[in-house]
Design a protein around this motif. Structure first.
Motif, PDB file in Angstrom:
ATOM      1  N   CYS A 329       0.845  -1.184   0.000  1.00  0.00           N
ATOM      2  CA  CYS A 329       0.000   0.000   0.000  1.00  0.00           C
ATOM      3  C   CYS A 329       0.884   1.238   0.000  1.00  0.00           C
ATOM      4  CB  CYS A 329      -0.900   0.008   1.241  1.00  0.00           C
ATOM      5  SG  CYS A 329      -1.812   1.546   1.418  1.00  0.00           S
ATOM      6  N   CYS A 332       0.033   3.401   3.509  1.00  0.00           N
ATOM      7  CA  CYS A 332       0.469   2.981   4.840  1.00  0.00           C
ATOM      8  C   CYS A 332       1.603   1.954   4.831  1.00  0.00           C
ATOM      9  CB  CYS A 332      -0.716   2.439   5.650  1.00  0.00           C
ATOM     10  SG  CYS A 332      -1.261   0.829   5.067  1.00  0.00           S
ATOM     11  N   CYS A 357      -7.078  -0.964   0.652  1.00  0.00           N
ATOM     12  CA  CYS A 357      -6.070  -1.521   1.547  1.00  0.00           C
ATOM     13  C   CYS A 357      -6.765  -2.073   2.793  1.00  0.00           C
ATOM     14  CB  CYS A 357      -5.074  -0.436   1.943  1.00  0.00           C
ATOM     15  SG  CYS A 357      -3.967  -0.941   3.271  1.00  0.00           S
ATOM     16  N   CYS A 360      -5.562   0.580   5.867  1.00  0.00           N
ATOM     17  CA  CYS A 360      -5.953   1.987   5.919  1.00  0.00           C
ATOM     18  C   CYS A 360      -7.162   2.313   5.041  1.00  0.00           C
ATOM     19  CB  CYS A 360      -4.776   2.890   5.533  1.00  0.00           C
ATOM     20  SG  CYS A 360      -4.361   2.827   3.788  1.00  0.00           S
TER      21      CYS A 360
END
Ligand SMILES: [Zn+2]
Length: 418
Positions: A329, A332, A357, A360
């Motif tokens: 991701c 994050c 994701c 997050c």
């Protein structure tokens, strides 16, 4: 086949397949075969000449690519004081990826499985791989002896190629005695002649086959019972006798007889490796069926056992078609693994664009890396002292390994504690 053989053959085969798929935009891919006795500085001199010749190439792009490739090969050669014991093979050139201008200069250095005999430099639109493919095919040597009461022939078989070593005639008198000769006397003479003939054939067989260091096995052939008489008598030396793997009935002796043996033994020879593969998979199935705790299979479990140093024998299916994809991701940094077939990558990438994701919630997932799962496991195995066996799907057991166990299995050294 030893573990090292199985792996190096597999790796070379894979590399050759990859190289065979590459094509240059122009005549600009370099293949260089250096025999072990060739001095590196001589090769350098030759390459300087080729560099000069390349300045005549009309197309500016091709000229630049060829000269760059030659420079790159020269740099690579500087790493060698002498060629390795079996010689050295280098492939180098600009490989197109998409539109013109997107070429990538790639270089591959290989140590061949057999000695290179001829120096070879070629610049072409593809890499010249045939000598290496040949070496793969012709790895094992078999001895062939075709014999009947009149004649015999001694030959070797490498891949599909046979090589006649020697031919004999028996000198044994025909079955019908001359008038006036006593039956007993005739029989005695005949027996002595057969004995002499067998001894003569055996002496040459012992001498010639013993010189072949990688002799895998011996096949006896011939019409009629003579081949069995020869085999059963104390003619061949002990080591060679142990190597007799089959006795085949033929209609002919001479070269045609050898050809018959070659034809009839193809399945037999393939069967030798298949037999080895069957045994390995059966060992795994035994451990599994008897719940000894020594069987491990599937990507996750085998990886865990490999990392713990528990795996004694690692079985990988040659047809294992899995990509190990790592996604990350961008927001994050959360990373996730996925396994998918090669053909599923495009779809996976497409779906990734709209996926959120798991950590997050942002749709900012991207592929970080992809690796062929088979290559990844071969690499892991090579770093440890694992007996790695790449298993074909030529046997029922091989198919079972692929279809029922995900193409990855292990036989453990001892039971895992948990
Ligand atoms: Zn995230």
């Amino acid at each position: 086949m030893s573990s090292a053989d199985s792996v190096s053959r597999f790796k070379l085969k894979r590399t050759l397949e990859t190289l065979a798929s590459k094509e240059g935009r122009g005549t600009e891919l370099i293949s260089l075969y250096v025999p072990p006795d060739r001095r590196i500085h001589e090769v350098m001199t030759n390459l300087r000449e080729e560099y000069g010749t390349a300045s005549n190439i009309k197309s500016r792009v091709t000229r630049k690519n060829v000269q760059e490739a030659i420079e790159k090969v020269q740099q690579r050669l500087k790493l060698f004081k002498n060629p390795p014991p079996k010689g050295l093979v280098i492939f180098c050139g600009a490989i197109p990826y998409g539109a013109p201008g997107n070429e990538k200069m790639e270089i591959y250095t290989l140590e061949p499985p057999e000695k290179i005999n001829v120096y070879f430099y070629r610049c072409d639109s593809h890499f010249h791989l045939e000598p290496l493919f040949d070496m793969m095919r012709e790895k094992e040597t078999y001895g062939v002896l075709v014999i009947d009461s009149n004649e015999a022939i001694l030959a070797t078989l490498r891949g599909q190629r046979m090589n006649v070593l020697k031919e004999f005639t028996s000198g044994i008198p025909g079955k019908h005695r001359a008038g006036g000769q006593s039956a007993r006397r005739f029989e005695r003479i005949r027996e002595a002649a057969v004995n002499d003939y067998f001894k003569r054939v055996a002496r040459h067989t012992n001498e010639m086959f013993s010189q072949i260091t990688d002799l895998r096995g011996i096949i006896l052939g011939g019409p009629g019972p003579t081949k069995y008489d020869f085999e059963e008598g104390e003619y061949l030396n002990y080591v060679l006798k142990q190597k007799i793997m089959a006795t085949i009935d033929t209609s002919y002796v001479s070269e045609r007889g050898v050809e018959e043996v070659v034809e009839k033994s193809q399945d037999l020879l393939k069967g030798v490796r298949y037999m080895e593969e069957k045994k390995i998979v059966q060992k795994f199935l035994y451990e599994l069926g008897h719940e000894t705790g020594l069987a491990s299979y599937g990507e996750t479990q085998v990886r865990k056992h490999l990392n713990a140093g528990l795996v004694d024998t690692l079985l990988l299916s040659e047809k294992l078609d899995r990509l190990h994809v790592l996604t990350k991701c961008k927001t994050c940094g959360d990373a996730e693994d996925a396994l998918l077939p090669h053909s599923g990558l495009a779809k996976f990438e497409q779906e990734l664009l709209s996926r959120q994701c798991r950590k997050c919630g942002n749709p900012t997932l991207a592929i970080e890396s992809t690796q062929n799962l088979l290559d990844e496991f071969v690499e892991i195995a090579e770093k440890s002292s694992v007996n790695l066996q790449v298993i074909s799907t030529g046997t029922e057991e091989g198919i079972m390994l692929l279809e029922s166990f995900g193409g990855i299995a292990g036989i453990l050294r001892y039971r895992p504690s948990s």
